[in-house]
Design an enzyme around this catalytic site. Structure first.
Site, PDB file in Angstrom:
ATOM      1  CB  CYS A 139      29.336 -19.789 -32.819  1.00  0.00           C
ATOM      2  SG  CYS A 139      29.527 -20.935 -34.188  1.00  0.00           S
ATOM      3  CB  CYS A 169      25.443 -29.733 -42.771  1.00  0.00           C
ATOM      4  SG  CYS A 169      26.006 -28.809 -44.223  1.00  0.00           S
ATOM      5  CB  CYS A 218      32.958 -30.609 -45.618  1.00  0.00           C
ATOM      6  SG  CYS A 218      32.146 -29.258 -46.485  1.00  0.00           S
ATOM      7  CB  CYS A 230      32.588 -30.956 -41.428  1.00  0.00           C
ATOM      8  SG  CYS A 230      31.293 -30.171 -40.454  1.00  0.00           S
ATOM      9  CB  CYS A 259      31.686 -23.597 -34.861  1.00  0.00           C
ATOM     10  SG  CYS A 259      30.959 -22.316 -33.861  1.00  0.00           S
TER      11      CYS A 259
HETATM   12  N1  SAH Z   1      28.515 -24.613 -43.482  1.00  0.00           N
HETATM   13  C1  SAH Z   1      29.219 -23.397 -43.413  1.00  0.00           C
HETATM   14  C2  SAH Z   1      29.265 -22.815 -42.002  1.00  0.00           C
HETATM   15  C3  SAH Z   1      29.422 -23.797 -40.873  1.00  0.00           C
HETATM   16  S1  SAH Z   1      30.961 -24.631 -40.810  1.00  0.00           S
HETATM   17  C4  SAH Z   1      30.621 -23.544 -43.967  1.00  0.00           C
HETATM   18  O1  SAH Z   1      31.049 -24.664 -44.212  1.00  0.00           O
HETATM   19  O2  SAH Z   1      31.251 -22.540 -44.202  1.00  0.00           O
HETATM   20  C5  SAH Z   1      31.995 -23.330 -40.216  1.00  0.00           C
HETATM   21  C6  SAH Z   1      33.468 -23.535 -40.462  1.00  0.00           C
HETATM   22  O3  SAH Z   1      33.953 -24.645 -39.705  1.00  0.00           O
HETATM   23  C7  SAH Z   1      33.821 -23.812 -41.917  1.00  0.00           C
HETATM   24  O4  SAH Z   1      34.829 -22.921 -42.341  1.00  0.00           O
HETATM   25  C8  SAH Z   1      34.348 -25.227 -41.882  1.00  0.00           C
HETATM   26  O5  SAH Z   1      35.308 -25.412 -42.892  1.00  0.00           O
HETATM   27  C9  SAH Z   1      34.898 -25.340 -40.484  1.00  0.00           C
HETATM   28  N2  SAH Z   1      35.028 -26.694 -39.943  1.00  0.00           N
HETATM   29  C10 SAH Z   1      34.175 -27.715 -40.113  1.00  0.00           C
HETATM   30  N3  SAH Z   1      34.621 -28.813 -39.453  1.00  0.00           N
HETATM   31  C11 SAH Z   1      35.778 -28.464 -38.854  1.00  0.00           C
HETATM   32  C12 SAH Z   1      36.698 -29.152 -38.024  1.00  0.00           C
HETATM   33  N4  SAH Z   1      36.522 -30.419 -37.677  1.00  0.00           N
HETATM   34  N5  SAH Z   1      37.786 -28.490 -37.593  1.00  0.00           N
HETATM   35  C13 SAH Z   1      37.967 -27.200 -37.919  1.00  0.00           C
HETATM   36  N6  SAH Z   1      37.124 -26.492 -38.679  1.00  0.00           N
HETATM   37  C14 SAH Z   1      36.040 -27.119 -39.155  1.00  0.00           C
HETATM   38 FE1  SF4 Z   2      28.220 -28.412 -43.780  1.00  0.00          FE
HETATM   39 FE2  SF4 Z   2      30.320 -28.904 -42.212  1.00  0.00          FE
HETATM   40 FE3  SF4 Z   2      30.690 -28.544 -44.818  1.00  0.00          FE
HETATM   41 FE4  SF4 Z   2      29.962 -26.443 -43.303  1.00  0.00          FE
HETATM   42  S1  SF4 Z   2      31.872 -27.596 -43.151  1.00  0.00           S
HETATM   43  S2  SF4 Z   2      29.115 -27.037 -45.280  1.00  0.00           S
HETATM   44  S3  SF4 Z   2      28.648 -27.474 -41.791  1.00  0.00           S
HETATM   45  S4  SF4 Z   2      29.536 -30.229 -43.866  1.00  0.00           S
END
Ligand code: SAH
Ligand code: SF4
Length: 415
Positions: free
Chosen positions: A172, A179, A183, A186, A406
């Protein structure tokens, strides 16, 4: 930055670190050849350097024995180095997952590390799932004292290929430091965007892990997921340049790579134009059953709502048997109702895309005011999707004792 003779100025400045010495890692064989020719050397020297860095995984110019000693000295004297990111620390989970702190090379990167996760899988059940890479990529937060530090400085002790106990593994990887997408659930979002990673840094973290695990290219089943820190489609050029390096130079299959995006429509549209034999599979972080909830938890949805994301995904010409993955993070009380599952099923069906849904129970983190879904809610959600005829999988936590989630990378290292 030191002066270099004009003829040795990097041709592809995008991949140069700008530090004290320039990393060669990141240039493809063709660019290396041009670089060497411009320095008065034969073009094949570039191929030899590419072979050494990407196939033999050598990390010092002095080790490249195919080059004449004088050329090695000259390159180093003029400020070049292989400059591959190195594993600075490794943490090992009881389940075999390893999390690495990767040190970026170059002056401006001195204080920066990113994280990469290695997830070995047993031999159970993956046979025949051509190019599948759904595995658990996140895990609940665990107390820091559970983490076992297994290496420091230079722990690249290659394992004996004959005794390794995995037959399939997933790496991974991170595409940015931090970032910008914000979100709400996250942890990476809390860092903000610190900087984009170069192609050499993105590909280099992979090679560092391949070397550590003594992966046999072409024989071992190694999946790559761009699901670590960062939004790959907001660092598109470097992300795709890294993919090309990993496919063409390192020899990994793009069918075993998956890139996950939060739904950056211009990025998806560019991705649709990539040659299918040179691009990863696509995963979309859907995470909500409709625009109202999605805009709340993913502000980016206000810019690119679900319908626009799906319209862009439809432009991607799929390979035979290829499916789009929808990732769906279950937030307790927010996105985990049975009615949400039915809505997701309708949405996926209406998209007309060959697709599957990966359900991820949200991992908690400091300062984030959501709750984890109950195991029952996850199970019911999953069953409802299956009942509606949607291919759906629940990702199981991996490496939970070492913070290998991740979606939670980086913050967990900060004491
Ligand atoms: N930025 C990209 C890839 C990295 S995040 C994206 O958002 O798709 C990878 C995945 O982790 C995404 O599907 C995101 O929704 C998820 N993710 C982020 N924070 C998380 C958390 N705290 N618990 C579970 N999944 C999470
Ligand atoms: Fe960025 Fe986290 Fe949203 Fe992925 S899930 S786009 S890493 S803020």
């Amino acid at each position: 930055m030191r002066e270099k003779p004009a003829q040795l100025v990097p041709l592809d400045a995008a991949d140069a670190s700008g530090g004290q010495s320039e990393p060669l890692f990141g240039f493809d064989a063709e660019s290396l050849s041009r670089l060497l020719v411009s320095a008065g050397e034969p073009a094949f020297r570039g191929n030899q350097i590419a072979e050494a860095m990407y196939r033999q995984w050598l990390s010092e110019i002095s080790e490249i024995s195919t080059l004449p000693a004088a050329l090695r000295v000259k390159l180093a004297a003029e400020g070049w180095q292989v400059g591959r990111p190195a594993i600075a620390r490794a943490f090992q989970s009881v389940d075999g997952t390893e999390r690495y702190l990767i040190e970026l090379v170059g002056a401006r990167a001195k204080s920066e590390t990113v994280e990469t996760v290695w997830m070995p899988e047993g031999d159970g059940g993956e046979a025949g799932d051509e190019g599948e890479s759904e595995q658990d990529l996140r895990a609940p937060s665990f107390p820091r004292q559970f983490a076992e530090r297994v290496g420091e400085n230079k722990p690249q002790s290659a394992l004996d290929p004959e005794t390794k106990d995995w037959s399939r593994a997933t790496v991974c990887i991170s595409s940015q430091v931090g970032c910008a997408v914000n979100c709400q659930f996250c942890l990476t979002a809390k860092l903000g965007l610190q900087r984009n990673r170069t192609a050499g840094e993105i590909a280099g973290q992979v090679v560092a892990v391949l070397e550590r695990q003594a992966v046999r290219i072409g024989r071992d089943r190694v999946n790559l997921v761009f699901m670590g820190m960062g939004e790959p489609f907001l660092n598109y050029d470097n992300f795709m340049a890294a993919v090309r390096l990993l496919v063409r130079e390192v020899g990994l299959s793009p069918r075993r790579m998956t890139v996950s995006t939060s739904g950056i429509v211009p990025g998806i549209e560019r991705f649709a134009l990539e040659p299918p034999d040179l691009r990863p599979k696509l995963a979309i972080s859907l995470n909500a059953p409709n625009d109202t909830i999605r805009a709340e938890i993913m502000p980016i949805n206000r810019k690119w709502p679900i319908s626009e994301v799906i319209a862009a995904v439809r432009l991607v010409p799929l390979r035979p048997r290829e499916r789009i993955t929808f990732e769906y993070v279950l937030l307790g009380g927010v996105t985990d109702h049975p009615e949400h599952a039915r809505e997701v099923a309708r949405l996926v069906r209406r998209s007309g895309l060959p697709a599957k849904v990966n359900l991820i129970a949200w991992n908690p983190g400091p300062g984030i005011a959501y709750t984890m879904p109950s195991p029952e809610a996850v199970a019911i959600f999953h069953e409802l999707l299956i009942g509606e005829g949607i291919a759906a999988y629940i990702r199981q936590p991996r490496g939970r004792d070492i913070f290998a989630a991740c979606g939670q990378l980086k913050r967990t290292m900060e004491a």
